[in-house]
Design a protein around this motif. Sequence first.
Motif, PDB file in Angstrom:
ATOM      1  N   GLY A  78      11.201  -3.972 -44.824  1.00 53.98           N
ATOM      2  CA  GLY A  78      12.126  -3.530 -43.800  1.00 53.98           C
ATOM      3  C   GLY A  78      13.315  -2.825 -44.440  1.00 53.98           C
ATOM      4  N   LEU A  79      14.264  -2.441 -43.640  1.00 55.17           N
ATOM      5  CA  LEU A  79      15.485  -1.824 -44.130  1.00 55.17           C
ATOM      6  C   LEU A  79      16.671  -2.712 -43.782  1.00 55.17           C
ATOM      7  N   ASP A  80      17.531  -2.975 -44.770  1.00 60.93           N
ATOM      8  CA  ASP A  80      18.763  -3.660 -44.434  1.00 60.93           C
ATOM      9  C   ASP A  80      19.829  -2.615 -44.108  1.00 60.93           C
ATOM     10  N   ARG A  81      20.976  -3.071 -43.729  1.00 65.07           N
ATOM     11  CA  ARG A  81      22.031  -2.157 -43.274  1.00 65.07           C
ATOM     12  C   ARG A  81      22.432  -1.148 -44.348  1.00 65.07           C
ATOM     13  N   GLN A  82      22.572  -1.612 -45.593  1.00 65.56           N
ATOM     14  CA  GLN A  82      22.985  -0.718 -46.672  1.00 65.56           C
ATOM     15  C   GLN A  82      21.915   0.329 -46.950  1.00 65.56           C
ATOM     16  N   GLN A  83      20.646  -0.091 -46.937  1.00 65.66           N
ATOM     17  CA  GLN A  83      19.569   0.865 -47.179  1.00 65.66           C
ATOM     18  C   GLN A  83      19.488   1.906 -46.074  1.00 65.66           C
ATOM     19  N   ALA A  84      19.698   1.469 -44.830  1.00 63.78           N
ATOM     20  CA  ALA A  84      19.694   2.414 -43.709  1.00 63.78           C
ATOM     21  C   ALA A  84      20.843   3.410 -43.848  1.00 63.78           C
ATOM     22  N   LYS A  85      22.002   2.923 -44.244  1.00 73.86           N
ATOM     23  CA  LYS A  85      23.166   3.798 -44.427  1.00 73.86           C
ATOM     24  C   LYS A  85      22.878   4.841 -45.503  1.00 73.86           C
ATOM     25  N   GLU A  86      22.284   4.414 -46.603  1.00 76.34           N
ATOM     26  CA  GLU A  86      21.959   5.341 -47.680  1.00 76.34           C
ATOM     27  C   GLU A  86      20.937   6.378 -47.220  1.00 76.34           C
ATOM     28  N   LEU A  87      19.976   5.945 -46.418  1.00 79.96           N
ATOM     29  CA  LEU A  87      18.955   6.855 -45.914  1.00 79.96           C
ATOM     30  C   LEU A  87      19.593   7.924 -45.021  1.00 79.96           C
ATOM     31  N   PHE A  88      20.535   7.525 -44.193  1.00 76.66           N
ATOM     32  CA  PHE A  88      21.213   8.496 -43.341  1.00 76.66           C
ATOM     33  C   PHE A  88      22.077   9.452 -44.166  1.00 76.66           C
ATOM     34  N   GLU A  89      22.656   8.961 -45.250  1.00 75.87           N
ATOM     35  CA  GLU A  89      23.441   9.850 -46.103  1.00 75.87           C
ATOM     36  C   GLU A  89      22.564  10.950 -46.699  1.00 75.87           C
ATOM     37  N   VAL A  90      21.351  10.570 -47.111  1.00 77.52           N
ATOM     38  CA  VAL A  90      20.409  11.566 -47.634  1.00 77.52           C
ATOM     39  C   VAL A  90      20.001  12.535 -46.525  1.00 77.52           C
ATOM     40  N   ARG A  91      19.728  12.002 -45.340  1.00 77.83           N
ATOM     41  CA  ARG A  91      19.373  12.857 -44.200  1.00 77.83           C
ATOM     42  C   ARG A  91      20.481  13.859 -43.900  1.00 77.83           C
ATOM     43  N   GLU A  92      21.707  13.379 -43.887  1.00 78.43           N
ATOM     44  CA  GLU A  92      22.815  14.280 -43.568  1.00 78.43           C
ATOM     45  C   GLU A  92      22.896  15.426 -44.575  1.00 78.43           C
ATOM     46  N   ALA A  93      22.799  15.078 -45.852  1.00 82.17           N
ATOM     47  CA  ALA A  93      22.914  16.101 -46.889  1.00 82.17           C
ATOM     48  C   ALA A  93      21.804  17.141 -46.789  1.00 82.17           C
ATOM     49  N   LEU A  94      20.568  16.682 -46.581  1.00 82.89           N
ATOM     50  CA  LEU A  94      19.434  17.597 -46.636  1.00 82.89           C
ATOM     51  C   LEU A  94      19.113  18.250 -45.292  1.00 82.89           C
TER      52      LEU A  94
ATOM     53  N   GLN B 282      24.442  17.978 -38.085  1.00 77.79           N
ATOM     54  CA  GLN B 282      25.310  16.930 -38.630  1.00 77.79           C
ATOM     55  C   GLN B 282      25.697  15.918 -37.559  1.00 77.79           C
ATOM     56  N   GLN B 283      26.057  16.406 -36.379  1.00 83.37           N
ATOM     57  CA  GLN B 283      26.412  15.500 -35.294  1.00 83.37           C
ATOM     58  C   GLN B 283      25.224  14.630 -34.909  1.00 83.37           C
ATOM     59  N   HIS B 284      24.044  15.211 -34.930  1.00 83.08           N
ATOM     60  CA  HIS B 284      22.830  14.475 -34.577  1.00 83.08           C
ATOM     61  C   HIS B 284      22.576  13.334 -35.560  1.00 83.08           C
ATOM     62  N   VAL B 285      22.699  13.610 -36.850  1.00 81.13           N
ATOM     63  CA  VAL B 285      22.476  12.573 -37.854  1.00 81.13           C
ATOM     64  C   VAL B 285      23.522  11.474 -37.739  1.00 81.13           C
ATOM     65  N   LEU B 286      24.790  11.857 -37.567  1.00 82.93           N
ATOM     66  CA  LEU B 286      25.859  10.865 -37.489  1.00 82.93           C
ATOM     67  C   LEU B 286      25.735  10.003 -36.234  1.00 82.93           C
ATOM     68  N   SER B 287      25.337  10.608 -35.112  1.00 80.15           N
ATOM     69  CA  SER B 287      25.157   9.833 -33.885  1.00 80.15           C
ATOM     70  C   SER B 287      24.000   8.852 -34.032  1.00 80.15           C
ATOM     71  N   SER B 288      22.922   9.307 -34.663  1.00 80.93           N
ATOM     72  CA  SER B 288      21.770   8.432 -34.866  1.00 80.93           C
ATOM     73  C   SER B 288      22.110   7.305 -35.835  1.00 80.93           C
ATOM     74  N   GLN B 289      22.912   7.610 -36.847  1.00 82.62           N
ATOM     75  CA  GLN B 289      23.342   6.576 -37.794  1.00 82.62           C
ATOM     76  C   GLN B 289      24.130   5.494 -37.070  1.00 82.62           C
ATOM     77  N   ARG B 290      25.080   5.908 -36.232  1.00 82.72           N
ATOM     78  CA  ARG B 290      25.859   4.931 -35.475  1.00 82.72           C
ATOM     79  C   ARG B 290      24.953   4.067 -34.606  1.00 82.72           C
ATOM     80  N   MET B 291      24.000   4.703 -33.928  1.00 82.06           N
ATOM     81  CA  MET B 291      23.102   3.969 -33.032  1.00 82.06           C
ATOM     82  C   MET B 291      22.309   2.917 -33.800  1.00 82.06           C
ATOM     83  N   VAL B 292      21.764   3.295 -34.951  1.00 80.13           N
ATOM     84  CA  VAL B 292      20.921   2.374 -35.717  1.00 80.13           C
ATOM     85  C   VAL B 292      21.759   1.259 -36.340  1.00 80.13           C
ATOM     86  N   LEU B 293      22.881   1.611 -36.961  1.00 78.94           N
ATOM     87  CA  LEU B 293      23.679   0.592 -37.655  1.00 78.94           C
ATOM     88  C   LEU B 293      24.279  -0.420 -36.694  1.00 78.94           C
TER      89      LEU B 293
END
Length: 219
Positions: free
Chosen positions: A80-96, A203-214
């Motif tokens: 599974g993914l813990d909170r920190q791993q999910a956050k890191e995954l979204f950071e990679v998504r945002e960049a790329l 960028q807004q899409h990734v950040l909104s999805s990050q908030r929703m998941v976290l």
Amino acid sequence: MSVTGEQAADVRVPLRDQVREELQARIADGRLLPGDRIFEQDLAAELGVSRVPVREAIRMLQSEGFVDVLPRRRGVFVRGLDRQQAKELFEVREALEVYAARLAAERAEPAEVAQLADLARRAREAHEAGDVDTMSSSNASFHDKLVSLAGNDLMASILEPLHGRLAWLFRMNLEPERVCTEHEQLQSAIAAGDADRAAAVAQQHVLSSQRMVLERMLP
């Protein structure tokens, strides 16, 4: 999936890679959930292969972060993914993905943008029909197509190992209307060739999805 040696020779794809792709697909679409145990012998029998390519596929998935091999529990389990791993995954998504959206707006051909529009339409129709599985798969395909439209093979190869984990996050969608709208806005910006707008929406899409998941995950 049932793979024989003869079939493998025809498609020229190693059995271990075929098994890996099948397991990754099951993790991505929710047939295998975090914490589920994978039994090598049962999987080998189901797929019609020996246990050797299954073990090799599991080792590959372990190195990519999809499964855990726990000797004390004598088993293989979907990670599974813990909170920190999910956050890191979204950071990679945002960049790329933000950069991918910019490149797509600059490079995509009209026929390719039409394919992106078709995926957004499918997701919208699935949302309105209450078809969560089709919406999730369409959204995942939308992001895959977005990266493809960027025309950067290195970027695609970096994101490819993350596909299963990203698809798992896409299934945690409690805001389907927002996601549909943002995908439609992103497709529109790319179709118009507006790179700045495409990047901003992405960028807004990734950040909104990050908030929703976290917000759904424990601290």
